[in-house]
Write a protein that holds these residues in place. Structure first.
Motif, PDB file in Angstrom:
ATOM      1  N   ARG A  22      44.190 -51.042  58.114  1.00 40.04           N
ATOM      2  CA  ARG A  22      43.255 -51.561  59.120  1.00 40.04           C
ATOM      3  C   ARG A  22      42.413 -50.835  60.131  1.00 40.04           C
ATOM      4  O   ARG A  22      41.767 -50.514  60.250  1.00 40.04           O
ATOM      5  N   GLU A  23      43.814 -49.864  61.135  1.00 43.24           N
ATOM      6  CA  GLU A  23      42.800 -49.005  62.037  1.00 43.24           C
ATOM      7  C   GLU A  23      41.779 -48.090  61.607  1.00 43.24           C
ATOM      8  O   GLU A  23      40.718 -47.620  62.327  1.00 43.24           O
ATOM      9  N   ILE A  24      41.962 -47.322  60.127  1.00 38.25           N
ATOM     10  CA  ILE A  24      40.993 -46.426  59.482  1.00 38.25           C
ATOM     11  C   ILE A  24      39.866 -46.454  59.630  1.00 38.25           C
ATOM     12  O   ILE A  24      38.719 -46.270  59.354  1.00 38.25           O
ATOM     13  N   TRP A  25      40.000 -47.595  58.120  1.00 42.90           N
ATOM     14  CA  TRP A  25      38.915 -47.997  57.631  1.00 42.90           C
ATOM     15  C   TRP A  25      38.570 -49.076  57.710  1.00 42.90           C
ATOM     16  O   TRP A  25      37.213 -49.807  57.571  1.00 42.90           O
ATOM     17  N   GLY A  26      38.910 -50.059  58.900  1.00 42.16           N
ATOM     18  CA  GLY A  26      38.305 -51.151  59.020  1.00 42.16           C
ATOM     19  C   GLY A  26      38.459 -51.971  58.274  1.00 42.16           C
ATOM     20  O   GLY A  26      37.358 -53.189  57.982  1.00 42.16           O
ATOM     21  N   VAL A  27      39.540 -52.242  57.019  1.00 42.15           N
ATOM     22  CA  VAL A  27      39.494 -53.455  55.795  1.00 42.15           C
ATOM     23  C   VAL A  27      40.352 -54.698  56.675  1.00 42.15           C
ATOM     24  O   VAL A  27      41.946 -54.407  57.241  1.00 42.15           O
ATOM     25  N   THR A  28      40.109 -55.641  56.017  1.00 41.14           N
ATOM     26  CA  THR A  28      40.844 -56.987  56.265  1.00 41.14           C
ATOM     27  C   THR A  28      41.223 -57.740  55.641  1.00 41.14           C
ATOM     28  O   THR A  28      42.064 -58.507  55.401  1.00 41.14           O
ATOM     29  N   GLU A  29      42.077 -56.810  53.991  1.00 41.92           N
ATOM     30  CA  GLU A  29      42.715 -57.097  53.461  1.00 41.92           C
ATOM     31  C   GLU A  29      43.220 -55.661  52.619  1.00 41.92           C
ATOM     32  O   GLU A  29      42.641 -54.586  51.907  1.00 41.92           O
ATOM     33  N   MET A  30      44.216 -56.052  51.834  1.00 41.52           N
ATOM     34  CA  MET A  30      44.880 -55.210  50.822  1.00 41.52           C
ATOM     35  C   MET A  30      45.180 -55.217  49.847  1.00 41.52           C
ATOM     36  O   MET A  30      45.992 -56.320  49.361  1.00 41.52           O
ATOM     37  N   HIS A  31      44.639 -54.951  48.612  1.00 43.72           N
ATOM     38  CA  HIS A  31      45.119 -55.436  47.467  1.00 43.72           C
ATOM     39  C   HIS A  31      46.035 -54.409  45.990  1.00 43.72           C
ATOM     40  O   HIS A  31      46.589 -53.253  47.136  1.00 43.72           O
ATOM     41  N   MET A  32      46.486 -55.163  45.677  1.00 38.25           N
ATOM     42  CA  MET A  32      47.741 -54.187  44.418  1.00 38.25           C
ATOM     43  C   MET A  32      47.868 -55.092  43.770  1.00 38.25           C
ATOM     44  O   MET A  32      47.921 -56.595  43.233  1.00 38.25           O
ATOM     45  N   THR A  33      48.460 -54.459  42.795  1.00 37.53           N
ATOM     46  CA  THR A  33      48.341 -54.875  41.470  1.00 37.53           C
ATOM     47  C   THR A  33      49.834 -54.667  40.166  1.00 37.53           C
ATOM     48  O   THR A  33      50.822 -53.471  41.028  1.00 37.53           O
ATOM     49  N   VAL A  34      50.654 -54.979  40.381  1.00 37.63           N
ATOM     50  CA  VAL A  34      51.670 -55.322  39.956  1.00 37.63           C
ATOM     51  C   VAL A  34      52.617 -55.784  39.034  1.00 37.63           C
ATOM     52  O   VAL A  34      51.757 -57.428  38.034  1.00 37.63           O
ATOM     53  N   ILE A  35      52.731 -55.563  37.557  1.00 39.53           N
ATOM     54  CA  ILE A  35      53.782 -55.979  36.456  1.00 39.53           C
ATOM     55  C   ILE A  35      53.805 -57.523  36.464  1.00 39.53           C
ATOM     56  O   ILE A  35      54.871 -57.705  37.403  1.00 39.53           O
ATOM     57  N   SER A  36      53.472 -58.218  35.586  1.00 43.24           N
ATOM     58  CA  SER A  36      53.444 -59.979  36.013  1.00 43.24           C
ATOM     59  C   SER A  36      55.189 -60.430  36.271  1.00 43.24           C
ATOM     60  O   SER A  36      55.565 -61.037  36.842  1.00 43.24           O
ATOM     61  N   VAL A  37      55.793 -59.196  35.001  1.00 44.36           N
ATOM     62  CA  VAL A  37      57.334 -59.920  34.510  1.00 44.36           C
ATOM     63  C   VAL A  37      58.488 -59.422  35.760  1.00 44.36           C
ATOM     64  O   VAL A  37      59.652 -59.681  36.010  1.00 44.36           O
ATOM     65  N   ARG A  38      57.810 -58.796  36.836  1.00 45.65           N
ATOM     66  CA  ARG A  38      58.555 -58.181  37.712  1.00 45.65           C
ATOM     67  C   ARG A  38      58.304 -59.084  38.896  1.00 45.65           C
ATOM     68  O   ARG A  38      58.127 -58.675  39.630  1.00 45.65           O
ATOM     69  N   GLU A  39      58.980 -60.072  38.749  1.00 46.81           N
ATOM     70  CA  GLU A  39      59.206 -61.219  40.160  1.00 46.81           C
ATOM     71  C   GLU A  39      60.531 -60.672  40.752  1.00 46.81           C
ATOM     72  O   GLU A  39      59.798 -60.913  42.346  1.00 46.81           O
ATOM     73  N   ASP A  40      61.248 -60.514  40.220  1.00 48.05           N
ATOM     74  CA  ASP A  40      61.695 -58.996  41.976  1.00 48.05           C
ATOM     75  C   ASP A  40      60.924 -58.669  42.607  1.00 48.05           C
ATOM     76  O   ASP A  40      61.238 -58.727  44.604  1.00 48.05           O
ATOM     77  N   LEU A  41      60.189 -57.873  41.942  1.00 51.47           N
ATOM     78  CA  LEU A  41      59.222 -56.902  43.401  1.00 51.47           C
ATOM     79  C   LEU A  41      58.065 -57.826  43.962  1.00 51.47           C
ATOM     80  O   LEU A  41      58.085 -57.884  45.135  1.00 51.47           O
ATOM     81  N   ILE A  42      57.417 -58.875  42.881  1.00 53.48           N
ATOM     82  CA  ILE A  42      56.357 -59.849  43.611  1.00 53.48           C
ATOM     83  C   ILE A  42      57.266 -60.471  44.614  1.00 53.48           C
ATOM     84  O   ILE A  42      56.655 -60.673  46.050  1.00 53.48           O
ATOM     85  N   ALA A  43      58.174 -60.883  44.616  1.00 55.67           N
ATOM     86  CA  ALA A  43      59.137 -61.622  45.336  1.00 55.67           C
ATOM     87  C   ALA A  43      59.461 -60.580  46.702  1.00 55.67           C
ATOM     88  O   ALA A  43      59.169 -60.793  47.967  1.00 55.67           O
ATOM     89  N   TRP A  44      59.703 -59.559  46.808  1.00 55.67           N
ATOM     90  CA  TRP A  44      59.857 -58.519  47.728  1.00 55.67           C
ATOM     91  C   TRP A  44      58.169 -58.522  48.843  1.00 55.67           C
ATOM     92  O   TRP A  44      58.379 -58.395  50.039  1.00 55.67           O
ATOM     93  N   TYR A  45      57.212 -58.631  47.658  1.00 57.53           N
ATOM     94  CA  TYR A  45      55.822 -58.235  48.434  1.00 57.53           C
ATOM     95  C   TYR A  45      55.763 -59.335  48.567  1.00 57.53           C
ATOM     96  O   TYR A  45      54.617 -59.358  50.157  1.00 57.53           O
ATOM     97  N   GLU A  46      56.018 -60.724  48.368  1.00 56.71           N
ATOM     98  CA  GLU A  46      55.652 -62.104  49.244  1.00 56.71           C
ATOM     99  C   GLU A  46      56.116 -62.211  50.426  1.00 56.71           C
ATOM    100  O   GLU A  46      55.443 -62.601  51.168  1.00 56.71           O
ATOM    101  N   ARG A  47      57.121 -61.771  50.717  1.00 55.53           N
ATOM    102  CA  ARG A  47      58.225 -62.020  51.498  1.00 55.53           C
ATOM    103  C   ARG A  47      57.178 -60.682  52.668  1.00 55.53           C
ATOM    104  O   ARG A  47      57.740 -60.770  54.019  1.00 55.53           O
ATOM    105  N   ARG A  48      57.304 -59.842  52.936  1.00 56.09           N
ATOM    106  CA  ARG A  48      56.337 -58.829  52.968  1.00 56.09           C
ATOM    107  C   ARG A  48      54.553 -59.339  53.379  1.00 56.09           C
ATOM    108  O   ARG A  48      53.760 -58.961  54.036  1.00 56.09           O
TER     109      ARG A  48
END
Length: 179
Positions: free
Chosen positions: A117-143
């Motif tokens: 945000r501060e250095i590059w001035g971007v407005t979004e962060m993107h990532m890809t996660v293996i879709s069956v990793r429900e526990d990991l996706i839930a962790w990112y959703e909490r963030r």
């Protein structure tokens, strides 16, 4: 080099860090050592997660940073940040299995988002996660990340990314607006 209030030091990886970071990433995702933490992919993928060439490519890319996180001079985590126009890509995130579950990941992802945000001035962060990793996706959703439903195929047959143990793997795009 930044020192966080948590006693962590954040710095860009160098060529000299390649072997250490490959070992760290492998320990967080593959093999028996990964089972110590909760981010293991050992049940869905075997083989390597990353190789030295892959780590070096991120270090050398002009649009990427491989953020190395140290505590007491020892690498304990890392993540890739790549500037992609109006957004940044977050990947290659690894925390030492022995330190997972203690809040370290939250601190690191917050620092990565701050940098983007501060250095590059971007407005979004993107990532890809293996879709069956429900526990990991839930962790990112909490963030604050949201599932988009946009899927890309897993590179079956390319052992640089591991040897799949099931036939339904794909990557889902997660996105977070950076306020």
């Amino acid at each position: 080099m930044d020192t966080a209030p948590t006693g962590l030091t954040f710095r860009d990886a160098t060529d000299a860090d390649v072997d250490t970071l490959v070992a760290l990433i492998e320990s967080a995702y593959r093999g028996d050592s990964s089972r110590t933490g909760w981010t293991t992919e050992a049940d869905i993928l075997q083989g390597q997660r990353i190789d030295a060439e892959g780590v070096l490519a991120v270090i050398k890319s002009p649009d990427s940073r491989l953020l190395t996180v140290e505590r007491d001079g020892k690498a304990v985590a890392c993540c890739q940040l790549e500037h992609r126009g109006d957004h940044a890509y977050f990947g290659m995130f690894a925390v030492s299995p022995a330190l997972q579950g203690g809040g370290l990941g939250k601190v690191i992802i917050a620092e990565a988002e701050r940098h983007a945000r501060e250095i590059w001035g971007v407005t979004e962060m993107h990532m890809t996660v293996i879709s069956v990793r429900e526990d990991l996706i839930a962790w990112y959703e909490r963030r604050g990340y949201r599932r988009t439903g946009k899927m890309t195929p897993f590179p079956y047959g390319d052992e640089r990314f591991g040897v799949p143990q099931r036939d339904d793997l794909q990557f889902e795009l997660l996105v977070k607006a950076l306020a």
